[in-house]
Design a protein around this motif. Structure first.
Motif, mmCIF file in Angstrom:
data_model
loop_
_atom_site.group_PDB
_atom_site.id
_atom_site.type_symbol
_atom_site.label_atom_id
_atom_site.label_comp_id
_atom_site.label_asym_id
_atom_site.label_seq_id
_atom_site.Cartn_x
_atom_site.Cartn_y
_atom_site.Cartn_z
ATOM 1 N N ASN A 1 1.067 -1.308 -0.044
ATOM 2 C CA ASN A 1 -0.094 0.169 -0.010
ATOM 3 C C ASN A 1 0.813 1.279 0.051
ATOM 4 O O ASN A 1 0.473 2.134 -0.705
ATOM 5 C CB ASN A 1 -0.813 0.108 1.121
ATOM 6 N N LEU A 2 2.040 1.078 0.834
ATOM 7 C CA LEU A 2 2.766 2.266 0.668
ATOM 8 C C LEU A 2 3.593 2.507 -0.375
ATOM 9 O O LEU A 2 3.586 3.733 -0.808
ATOM 10 C CB LEU A 2 3.743 2.189 1.909
ATOM 11 N N LEU B 1 -10.995 1.055 5.670
ATOM 12 C CA LEU B 1 -10.646 1.541 7.077
ATOM 13 C C LEU B 1 -11.067 3.491 6.770
ATOM 14 O O LEU B 1 -11.101 3.577 7.890
ATOM 15 C CB LEU B 1 -9.176 1.592 7.370
ATOM 16 N N LEU B 2 -11.312 3.617 5.844
ATOM 17 C CA LEU B 2 -11.635 4.994 5.515
ATOM 18 C C LEU B 2 -12.601 5.596 6.458
ATOM 19 O O LEU B 2 -12.368 6.713 7.037
ATOM 20 C CB LEU B 2 -11.863 5.551 3.955
ATOM 21 N N ASP C 1 2.371 6.415 13.091
ATOM 22 C CA ASP C 1 1.427 7.364 12.960
ATOM 23 C C ASP C 1 1.664 8.287 11.879
ATOM 24 O O ASP C 1 0.881 8.925 11.261
ATOM 25 C CB ASP C 1 1.320 8.405 14.328
ATOM 26 N N GLU C 2 3.111 8.398 11.623
ATOM 27 C CA GLU C 2 3.588 9.276 10.482
ATOM 28 C C GLU C 2 3.088 8.729 8.854
ATOM 29 O O GLU C 2 3.086 9.266 8.001
ATOM 30 C CB GLU C 2 5.031 9.625 10.495
ATOM 31 N N LEU C 3 2.751 7.290 9.202
ATOM 32 C CA LEU C 3 2.428 6.779 7.956
ATOM 33 C C LEU C 3 0.959 6.652 7.547
ATOM 34 O O LEU C 3 0.509 6.480 6.404
ATOM 35 C CB LEU C 3 2.463 5.026 7.895
ATOM 36 N N VAL C 4 0.117 7.284 8.383
ATOM 37 C CA VAL C 4 -1.457 7.200 8.140
ATOM 38 C C VAL C 4 -1.711 8.160 7.071
ATOM 39 O O VAL C 4 -2.426 7.573 6.006
ATOM 40 C CB VAL C 4 -2.000 7.776 9.480
ATOM 41 N N PRO C 5 -1.041 9.110 6.771
ATOM 42 C CA PRO C 5 -1.428 10.102 5.626
ATOM 43 C C PRO C 5 -1.105 9.502 4.398
ATOM 44 O O PRO C 5 -1.545 9.489 3.223
ATOM 45 C CB PRO C 5 -0.843 11.346 5.853
ATOM 46 N N ASP D 1 -6.523 7.396 1.997
ATOM 47 C CA ASP D 1 -6.701 8.590 1.470
ATOM 48 C C ASP D 1 -7.442 9.471 1.992
ATOM 49 O O ASP D 1 -8.783 9.602 2.073
ATOM 50 C CB ASP D 1 -7.317 8.185 -0.012
ATOM 51 N N ILE D 2 -6.763 10.279 2.957
ATOM 52 C CA ILE D 2 -7.391 11.359 4.053
ATOM 53 C C ILE D 2 -7.343 12.808 3.535
ATOM 54 O O ILE D 2 -6.300 13.148 2.966
ATOM 55 C CB ILE D 2 -7.179 11.001 5.255
#
Length: 822
Positions: A446-447, A727-728, A793-797, A801-802
């Protein structure tokens, strides 16, 4: 009973504390307690005696204080406090004249007040589901001498008066006595003690007794008595009595109970640590100062993290980590806020003319090259060697390398030897040690897909040279393997036999086995095979062993290459099974071992530097920045049975503490729903000990408007191989009205507990309480799986797709919440 009395008079106790340390305290105490019953006066007086006792506790606020923690020394004792705590400490010392229990409690009260500031939290009812253990890493205490619970008559002489009492426990250097309340002693008093009960049966030659100093006063179960803790002053030279007492304790400590509490706690904690450390997927690098430069000097590897070390190796199998973790990069990370300094590290390699060239950049560095950021991601993410790591830095010191056993030196010569600090040779390797760097891979499909959204302009690729690492002569890293008794599922045996590599190479090649196990072997080729690399599958023929069996066809046996030596001649192999058909090599070697156990020689590897692995292990457990979780088997089902806590706490620790749920036993069920935990437990059941860790991402949503943990915490757990679009809705809801936390979970199946590491303390416990030793082993055998939880946490964005603005606003709310917690 004493606690109830103190609680009843808490306002009065708090009022009296204001004058503690002042000349008027005795007068104030007498006036304000005059109307109380004598028993209540006595208990309150003992409480203030306790507060006046010298304190030897180290104050370590790393991982708990909101401010910047710094080292602070007082009378050769090192503490770790922020500015507010230091100010409180110095105020207390100025008031009382020394570091006493009252000063310690002043500091801890200030820390607690900061944590509770503006929280408005309400007390929660006791939770009947608090079944998970809390394992405080590296929290075991060292005892200088064995204490034997032994009751005899004693006489205490003070000021020409004699007080008759009884002993509670004795050791070579001190004792604890039960004395009548009408004859109160005070801390600091020196008294003469005669062991009259012993004198009835033995000739001690101590007519005047021995001099002791009162070091503490404790309440007893009734107001008629109290306990006085004493230590020998050493003013007399009594070799005969000392020898007698040593023999007496040694000869009777099995008959009379030896206090085992600290040893029991230590064994359980170490057992859980030993489950966790070999299964950590993060590579530990130890950063030292050399010629005013910060550079990695040592690596601590496990079977789960060694691949990161191999990844950062060039064509000559030399580590490029000294170049990756260069002084400039480390300094930029250390400039970041927070106790644990962290950033994301992006890396790829390029091979040209047989040479491997590495390129890497951190989030910090990419921010200084905004025009190259999209180019870097568009090109790097399309390379097969593309990897993403989370890099964490925490301060450490070489003193962290020494953790003695929980047993005193007097427990035996072997114990005394194990309690010694690291050798001079080990300490030379730790010279200049400043930081522990943890490299954790967080790559995922995904990353990678997210970074490949950037359009690639190949004409601009040469501009990425700024992120390249030159090939320069770097100092060789010392790679140290974590010593762990049960790392392998099967023993390895020294055995030389002829081997032919039939395919996988350009032509068949002769080789010789060095050792084998049921599941693999190590072979040495007759000449280097540079084209063979880790992950290749080769096929072996065993002609000499074929002569001793007709049952098995020992040709075309598939083995996977797990590691290749720098010379290219030594291969570590593992039986390769793609289908469910049994592996002929595994079957043959299983039968060979079963029939020849007495003849085969077990392969025991000697460490290059004895004691260095243990020293590095101790540094890691003392400075843990990740969260271990343990899946245990309770009766017929699995559950989250324990959580580890190190020096640096994660959001999970903070959330549970926010709701008053963090004690010796806690309820971890809100962390994962039944469905999500079932997914993890099924993965565990379907796997085996040798599998690589399975990775999942855990997203936690915290609703601060709820009053209880179960209502406030909801979570979603998803395999890193799945699509994150589902998850969005969950993530967006957290961004708009709550707080969001994310963790990468590495799930591993455990094997047997590492009792070899615990053997000294287990033997000691077994000697005096065999049933307790068995209970400890049974508790450790219940551990079925370990989860290494890493904050991402730094990977969440980058994964979801937020809206970036929504995420930033949530971060502001979360940071404010963490500041309020202190």
């Amino acid at each position: 009973m004493a606690e109830d009395t103190l609680l009843k008079h808490q306002p009065l106790v708090d009022e009296l504390k204001q004058s503690l340390g002042q000349a008027s305290f005795s007068r104030d105490f007498a006036a304000k307690t005059a109307q109380l019953p004598k028993g209540d006066q006595f208990i309150i007086k003992m409480e203030f005696n306790r507060l006046r006792q010298p304190c030897s506790r180290t104050i370590d606020l790393r991982g708990t204080a909101s401010g910047e923690v710094q080292s602070y020394s007082y009378k050769s004792q090192q503490h770790f406090m922020d500015a507010q705590a230091i100010a409180t400490f110095e105020k207390g010392v100025a008031r009382f004249g020394d570091y006493i229990m009252a000063v310690y409690e002043m500091v801890m009260e200030e820390v607690n007040n900061q944590r509770q500031l503006r929280q408005g939290a309400t007390p929660q009812p006791e939770n009947s589901e608090k079944s998970a253990r809390v394992i405080h890493f590296a929290s075991y205490d060292f005892r200088q001498q064995e204490r034997m619970n032994y009751t005899i008559k004693v006489s205490v002489m003070v000021n020409d008066k004699t007080i008759e009492g009884k002993s509670s426990d004795i050791s070579l250097g001190g004792c604890k006595l039960k004395l009548p309340s009408h004859a109160m002693l005070e801390r600091g008093q020196k008294v003469q003690v005669r062991f009259t009960g012993l004198e009835e049966d033995f000739e001690l030659g101590l007519k005047n007794g021995l001099e002791y100093e009162i070091v503490g006063i404790d309440p007893a179960s009734t107001i008629d008595f109290y306990y006085a803790r004493m230590k020998r002053t050493g003013s007399e030279t009594t070799p005969g009595f000392d020898e007698f007492l040593a023999r007496f304790i040694n000869g009777n400590k099995r008959r009379y109970k030896v206090n085992l509490d600290n040893t029991l706690d230590a064994v359980l904690t170490k057992g859980y640590e030993q489950y966790y450390l070999p299964r950590v997927s993060s590579l530990f690098s130890f950063i030292c100062v050399n010629d005013k430069k910060l550079t990695p000097k040592l690596l601590l590897t496990t079977e789960n993290n060694a691949y990161i070390h191999y990844y950062f190796s060039d064509e000559e199998r030399r580590s490029v980590l000294p170049s990756i973790l260069n002084t400039q990069r480390i300094s930029s990370i250390l400039a970041r806020k927070g106790q644990v300094k962290s950033t994301l590290l992006y890396s790829f390699s390029h091979t040209q003319n047989g040479k491997v060239f590495f390129y890497s950049a951190t989030d910090i560095e990419l921010a200084t090259y905004p025009k190259l950021r999209s180019l870097f991601f568009s090109y790097a993410s399309r390379k097969p060697s593309w990897r993403v790591f989370k890099l964490q830095l925490v301060p450490v010191q070489s003193e962290d390398s020494h953790i003695p056993l929980s047993l005193p030196d007097s427990a035996g010569e072997a114990i005394a030897k194990l309690n010694k600090p690291p050798s001079a040779r080990v300490q030379s390797y730790l010279k200049g040690l400043k930081y522990l760097c943890t490299l954790s891979e967080v790559s995922s499909a995904n990353l990678t897909a997210h970074k490949r959204r950037y359009r690639l302009d190949k004409s601009l690729v040469n501009q990425l040279k700024v992120f390249g690492h030159r090939k320069v002569a770097e100092p060789e890293l010392e790679v140290v393997a974590l010593e762990y008794a049960n790392l392998r599922a099967h023993k390895r045996y020294l055995y030389q036999t002829e081997v032919t590599v039939e395919s996988g190479l350009a032509a068949p090649m002769s080789a010789q086995s060095r050792d084998f196990s049921v599941l693999g072997m190590q072979i040495e080729l007759s000449q280097p095979a540079p084209e063979t690399k880790k992950g290749d599958v080769i096929y072996l023929r065993l002609p000499q062993l074929q002569e001793i069996t007709k049952k098995f066809e020992l040709t075309q046996l598939p083995y996977e290459v797990m590691a290749v030596s720098k010379t290219g001649t030594i291969l570590n192999l593992k039986a390769y099974q793609k289908s469910k058909q049994p592996h002929v090599g595994v079957q043959f070697f299983s039968q060979l071992v079963e029939n020849n156990k007495d003849k085969l020689q077990v392969c025991e590897e000697e460490p290059k530097v004895p004691g260095l692995s243990k020293a590095l292990r101790n540094i890691v457990v003392k400075n843990l920045a990740q969260t271990p979780l343990y899946i245990t088997k309770e009766e017929a089902h699995l559950e989250l049975g324990a959580i580890g806590e190190g020096r640096y706490q994660s959001a999970i620790h903070h959330i549970w503490r926010q709701f008053g749920e963090f004690s010796t036993q806690i309820n971890l069920k809100p962390l994962l729903s039944i469905k999500e935990f079932q997914q993890l437990s099924d993965t565990l059941r379907d796997g085996n000990r040798q599998d690589k860790p399975k990775t999942f991402d855990l997203f936690i949503r915290l609703n601060l408007k709820k009053d209880d943990l179960s209502s406030a915490v909801t979570s979603r757990c998803i395999s890193t191989e799945e699509d994150y679009s589902s998850l969005l809705p969950f993530v967006n809801k957290a961004l708009k009205s709550g707080l969001l936390f994310a963790f990468r979970l590495h799930l591993s199946k455990t094997g047997r507990p590492d009792t070899k590491y615990l053997i000294s303390e287990l033997k000691y416990i077994s000697h005096y309480a065999l049933h307790k030793a068995k209970e400890l082993e049974q508790a450790l055998w219940r551990v079925e799986g370990v989860i290494d939880a890493l904050a991402i946490d730094e990977l969440v964005p980058k994964l979801c797709d937020i809206e970036v603005q929504d995420y930033q606003k949530m971060l502001e709310r979360r940071n404010l919440w963490l500041q309020r917690l202190g």
